[in-house]
Write a protein that holds these residues in place. Structure first.
Motif, PDB file in Angstrom:
ATOM      1  N   ILE A 303       0.920   0.754   7.465  1.00 60.98           N
ATOM      2  CA  ILE A 303       0.655  -0.433   6.663  1.00 60.98           C
ATOM      3  C   ILE A 303      -0.658  -0.212   5.932  1.00 60.98           C
ATOM      4  CG2 ILE A 303       1.969  -2.084   8.045  1.00 60.98           C
ATOM      5  CD1 ILE A 303      -0.555  -2.792   9.529  1.00 60.98           C
ATOM      6  N   TYR A 304      -0.882  -0.968   4.864  1.00 60.35           N
ATOM      7  CA  TYR A 304      -2.071  -0.726   4.057  1.00 60.35           C
ATOM      8  C   TYR A 304      -2.487  -1.993   3.337  1.00 60.35           C
ATOM      9  CZ  TYR A 304       0.921  -0.892  -0.063  1.00 60.35           C
ATOM     10  OH  TYR A 304       1.781  -1.310  -1.047  1.00 60.35           O
ATOM     11  N   THR A 305      -3.709  -1.979   2.840  1.00 59.49           N
ATOM     12  CA  THR A 305      -4.207  -3.012   1.950  1.00 59.49           C
ATOM     13  C   THR A 305      -5.260  -2.365   1.074  1.00 59.49           C
ATOM     14  OG1 THR A 305      -5.133  -5.252   1.800  1.00 59.49           O
ATOM     15  CG2 THR A 305      -6.049  -3.814   3.500  1.00 59.49           C
ATOM     16  N   ARG A 306      -5.633  -3.045  -0.007  1.00 54.49           N
ATOM     17  CA  ARG A 306      -6.543  -2.443  -0.971  1.00 54.49           C
ATOM     18  C   ARG A 306      -7.630  -3.436  -1.355  1.00 54.49           C
ATOM     19  NH1 ARG A 306      -4.682  -0.109  -6.875  1.00 54.49           N
ATOM     20  NH2 ARG A 306      -6.750   0.183  -7.769  1.00 54.49           N
ATOM     21  N   THR A 307      -8.886  -2.950  -1.387  1.00 56.47           N
ATOM     22  CA  THR A 307      -9.985  -3.776  -1.859  1.00 56.47           C
ATOM     23  C   THR A 307     -10.164  -3.500  -3.337  1.00 56.47           C
ATOM     24  OG1 THR A 307     -11.753  -2.153  -1.507  1.00 56.47           O
ATOM     25  CG2 THR A 307     -11.088  -3.463   0.396  1.00 56.47           C
ATOM     26  N   TYR A 308      -9.909  -4.498  -4.155  1.00 57.85           N
ATOM     27  CA  TYR A 308      -9.929  -4.278  -5.597  1.00 57.85           C
ATOM     28  C   TYR A 308     -11.354  -4.167  -6.141  1.00 57.85           C
ATOM     29  CZ  TYR A 308      -4.965  -5.079  -5.521  1.00 57.85           C
ATOM     30  OH  TYR A 308      -3.631  -4.955  -5.257  1.00 57.85           O
ATOM     31  N   GLU A 309     -12.310  -4.816  -5.485  1.00 63.83           N
ATOM     32  CA  GLU A 309     -13.684  -4.729  -5.954  1.00 63.83           C
ATOM     33  C   GLU A 309     -14.232  -3.319  -5.789  1.00 63.83           C
ATOM     34  OE1 GLU A 309     -12.484  -6.969  -3.951  1.00 63.83           O
ATOM     35  OE2 GLU A 309     -12.695  -8.874  -4.993  1.00 63.83           O
ATOM     36  N   GLY A 310     -13.957  -2.703  -4.649  1.00 61.22           N
ATOM     37  CA  GLY A 310     -14.470  -1.362  -4.393  1.00 61.22           C
ATOM     38  C   GLY A 310     -13.455  -0.274  -4.578  1.00 61.22           C
ATOM     39  N   ASN A 311     -12.200  -0.660  -4.864  1.00 67.38           N
ATOM     40  CA  ASN A 311     -11.121   0.304  -5.036  1.00 67.38           C
ATOM     41  C   ASN A 311     -10.954   1.190  -3.802  1.00 67.38           C
ATOM     42  OD1 ASN A 311      -8.972   1.212  -6.560  1.00 67.38           O
ATOM     43  ND2 ASN A 311     -10.141   2.913  -7.433  1.00 67.38           N
ATOM     44  N   ILE A 312     -10.979   0.558  -2.638  1.00 65.91           N
ATOM     45  CA  ILE A 312     -10.836   1.266  -1.365  1.00 65.91           C
ATOM     46  C   ILE A 312      -9.465   0.959  -0.787  1.00 65.91           C
ATOM     47  CG2 ILE A 312     -11.768   1.598   0.956  1.00 65.91           C
ATOM     48  CD1 ILE A 312     -13.678   2.450  -1.254  1.00 65.91           C
ATOM     49  N   LEU A 313      -8.753   1.995  -0.375  1.00 72.15           N
ATOM     50  CA  LEU A 313      -7.479   1.828   0.305  1.00 72.15           C
ATOM     51  C   LEU A 313      -7.728   1.872   1.814  1.00 72.15           C
ATOM     52  CD1 LEU A 313      -4.383   1.655  -0.377  1.00 72.15           C
ATOM     53  CD2 LEU A 313      -4.297   4.083   0.244  1.00 72.15           C
ATOM     54  N   LEU A 314      -7.318   0.840   2.523  1.00 71.81           N
ATOM     55  CA  LEU A 314      -7.390   0.787   3.986  1.00 71.81           C
ATOM     56  C   LEU A 314      -5.968   0.892   4.511  1.00 71.81           C
ATOM     57  CD1 LEU A 314      -9.904  -2.187   4.248  1.00 71.81           C
ATOM     58  CD2 LEU A 314     -10.434   0.217   4.629  1.00 71.81           C
ATOM     59  N   PHE A 315      -5.717   1.826   5.410  1.00 79.52           N
ATOM     60  CA  PHE A 315      -4.349   2.025   5.876  1.00 79.52           C
ATOM     61  C   PHE A 315      -4.329   2.582   7.290  1.00 79.52           C
ATOM     62  CE2 PHE A 315      -5.844   5.797   3.780  1.00 79.52           C
ATOM     63  CZ  PHE A 315      -5.309   6.876   4.461  1.00 79.52           C
ATOM     64  N   THR A 316      -3.189   2.443   7.947  1.00 79.00           N
ATOM     65  CA  THR A 316      -3.031   2.914   9.324  1.00 79.00           C
ATOM     66  C   THR A 316      -2.199   4.195   9.334  1.00 79.00           C
ATOM     67  OG1 THR A 316      -0.944   1.780   9.801  1.00 79.00           O
ATOM     68  CG2 THR A 316      -2.987   0.504  10.072  1.00 79.00           C
ATOM     69  N   ASP A 317      -2.142   4.814  10.488  1.00 76.19           N
ATOM     70  CA  ASP A 317      -1.200   5.915  10.684  1.00 76.19           C
ATOM     71  C   ASP A 317       0.171   5.333  11.022  1.00 76.19           C
ATOM     72  OD1 ASP A 317      -1.794   6.865  14.146  1.00 76.19           O
ATOM     73  OD2 ASP A 317      -1.847   4.921  13.159  1.00 76.19           O
ATOM     74  N   GLY A 318       1.153   6.197  11.245  1.00 69.70           N
ATOM     75  CA  GLY A 318       2.507   5.727  11.519  1.00 69.70           C
ATOM     76  C   GLY A 318       2.621   4.938  12.803  1.00 69.70           C
ATOM     77  N   ASN A 319       1.777   5.245  13.788  1.00 67.72           N
ATOM     78  CA  ASN A 319       1.806   4.515  15.051  1.00 67.72           C
ATOM     79  C   ASN A 319       1.013   3.215  15.003  1.00 67.72           C
ATOM     80  OD1 ASN A 319       3.392   6.437  16.370  1.00 67.72           O
ATOM     81  ND2 ASN A 319       1.597   7.685  16.857  1.00 67.72           N
ATOM     82  N   ARG A 320       0.287   2.999  13.915  1.00 67.50           N
ATOM     83  CA  ARG A 320      -0.458   1.764  13.680  1.00 67.50           C
ATOM     84  C   ARG A 320      -1.562   1.495  14.695  1.00 67.50           C
ATOM     85  NH1 ARG A 320       3.680  -2.741  11.196  1.00 67.50           N
ATOM     86  NH2 ARG A 320       4.648  -1.373   9.679  1.00 67.50           N
ATOM     87  N   ASN A 321      -2.171   2.545  15.181  1.00 67.14           N
ATOM     88  CA  ASN A 321      -3.309   2.323  16.077  1.00 67.14           C
ATOM     89  C   ASN A 321      -4.600   2.907  15.513  1.00 67.14           C
ATOM     90  OD1 ASN A 321      -2.355   5.075  16.722  1.00 67.14           O
ATOM     91  ND2 ASN A 321      -3.913   5.005  18.311  1.00 67.14           N
ATOM     92  N   LYS A 322      -4.513   3.651  14.403  1.00 63.43           N
ATOM     93  CA  LYS A 322      -5.695   4.195  13.743  1.00 63.43           C
ATOM     94  C   LYS A 322      -5.837   3.547  12.368  1.00 63.43           C
ATOM     95  CE  LYS A 322      -5.844   8.790  15.905  1.00 63.43           C
ATOM     96  NZ  LYS A 322      -4.799   8.550  16.914  1.00 63.43           N
TER      97      LYS A 322
END
Length: 447
Positions: A303-322
């Protein structure tokens, strides 16, 4: 005490304490408030004023109104007035697939309410991902498909829905998706969507990922029509890199579907994720659903989300624990990806992320073991958390300035002088930036 426990669970090593999350709410299981009627337990029937039911009538599982164990969130959108939560109908006993929490009520244990109300909420069949764009609009893809084992059926055509989100959700339209754009008419794979827009907001494009084929279904708001992009024929327009243990893909072919009256418009390219491309049955250890060995939908892929102000992508690995980060103004390479924090995957998993303004909001849920598909009702199973993004990224690679960032900043400033109010371009490699900088210099757009 619970708050302290959650913080301890979310800290990696001791020196990573600054990345701990702030606990907002927790639930053992979700409760409902439907038109003032509060459901604190499972219910075979929906309570309606002036009606009664014979409680001794035996019902099949799929006929029951509310089974709280089956309320498993898939996605959520945080807004100041309310938090919108989707629960796909992949199990029985889910009254509404789109719900919201009223943040203004300050309930100790917030209750789910049908979005935007019980009457309109019944028009949704099953929703996975949702999207709120910068024009204060909420987008939904309704699969129209009940994916409940034993009673799987197409209730209505798959459709795209649009709501204005402010000052309160206001319905705009529902547009059915032509079945000819789907593989054998299958709609259950319509799970991921992104929205691409240019001011004025009427110029918008919606990209829907079809997990059945990995194709993209593109909707133009100006033309009010759908088009399909076959990924198989566009492999040269995409590129990938390896993040530890799994692959992600960043698609550039969507740029070709911009209308081009001239070359002064801005590109906005979003991260498009297909959940099934990360799924490997041979190595998958996730608990199977008790209903004919199907999988919990919220365990499928990153899963992922994006900060538009800083253009940073935040995302997890496939197991969703990292939880990882990537500054999208740097080259799309592993060396520019940083690990922010890890939670114990045997006990907890990230189930949704939403970067809203300067804060990351997220949902964590308890991991179910291989021997049971039921949550422990004596313990908390869901937590809503938040963290100031600047603090989360402090000391990571994602907070470092770079040549691309400086370039984009200068270009944004030059646009401001010309009163050009459009989304800034987000190119991710120096090569691409230099290429387009040369074009802009030649055409006289830049100094």
């Amino acid at each position: 005490m619970l708050c302290l426990l959650l913080i301890q669970l979310l800290i990696l090593p001791v020196d990573d304490a600054k990345r701990s999350f702030e606990y907002d709410h927790s639930w053992k299981l979700f409760n409902y408030d439907i038109d003032g009627v509060k459901y604190m337990n499972d219910s075979d029937y929906e309570y309606k004023e002036g009606t009664f039911h014979f409680q001794d009538v035996a019902l099949e599982e799929h006929e029951k109104f509310l089974i709280r164990q089956n309320l498993i969130p898939y996605d959520f959108i945080y807004d100041v007035p309310q938090t919108t939560i989707s629960i796909p109908r992949t199990r029985p006993g889910i009254p509404f697939t789109v719900n919201f929490i009223d943040n203004f009520l300050h309930e100790k244990e917030p209750m789910l309410r049908p979005f935007p109300n019980s009457k309109e909420g019944k028009e949704f069949t099953s929703v996975f991902n949702m999207f709120e764009d910068g024009c204060d609009r909420l987008w939904f893809v309704d699969t129209g498909y009940l994916d409940i084992p034993g009673v799987r059926k197409q209730v209505q055509p798959a459709s795209l829905l649009l709501y204005n989100s402010l000052p309160k959700p206001n319905f705009q339209f529902r547009k059915d998706i032509n079945s000819a754009l789907l593989h054998n008419g299958i709609t259950s794979g319509l799970r991921s969507l992104s929205v691409d827009f240019i001011f004025p907001c009427a110029e918008s494009y919606v990209y829907i990922t079809d997990d059945t084929t990995r194709d993209l279904i593109v909707f133009s708001l100006q033309d009010m029509r759908f088009t399909k992009i076959s990924r198989a024929s566009n492999t040269a327009d995409s590129w990938k890199f390896i993040v530890p243990q799994f692959e992600t893909q960043y698609r550039l072919e969507v740029e070709k579907y911009r209308k081009r009256p001239n070359e002064t418009y801005e590109h906005y390219v979003d991260f498009l994720n297909s959940t099934n491309q990360l799924y490997d049955p041979s190595s998958d250890s996730r608990p199977r659903d008790t209903f004919k060995n199907t999988y919990y939908p919220n365990y499928e892929g990153m899963i992922y989300t994006r900060t538009y102000e800083g253009n940073i992508l935040l995302f997890t690995d496939g197991n969703r624990n990292k939880l990882y980060c990537w500054n999208m103004d740097t080259p799309y390479e592993e060396e520019n990806v940083d690990l922010l924090t890890t939670i114990d995957e045997t006990k907890y998993r990230f189930s949704a992320l939403d970067a809203s303004g300067s804060v990351l909001h997220g949902l964590i849920q308890r991991t179910l073991n291989n021997t049971s598909s039921k949550f422990n009702e004596d313990e908390n199973n869901f937590w809503l958390f938040s963290k100031i993004i600047k603090e989360l990224l402090e000391g990571s690679k994602c907070s470092e300035s770079n040549q691309c960032t400086d370039y984009l900043t200068r270009r944004t400033e030059s646009q401001s002088l010309l009163f050009i109010k459009k989304i800034s371009p987000k190119y991710v490699t120096d090569t691409v930036v230099r290429k387009f900088e040369k074009i802009w210099n030649v055409t006289g757009i830049m100094n």
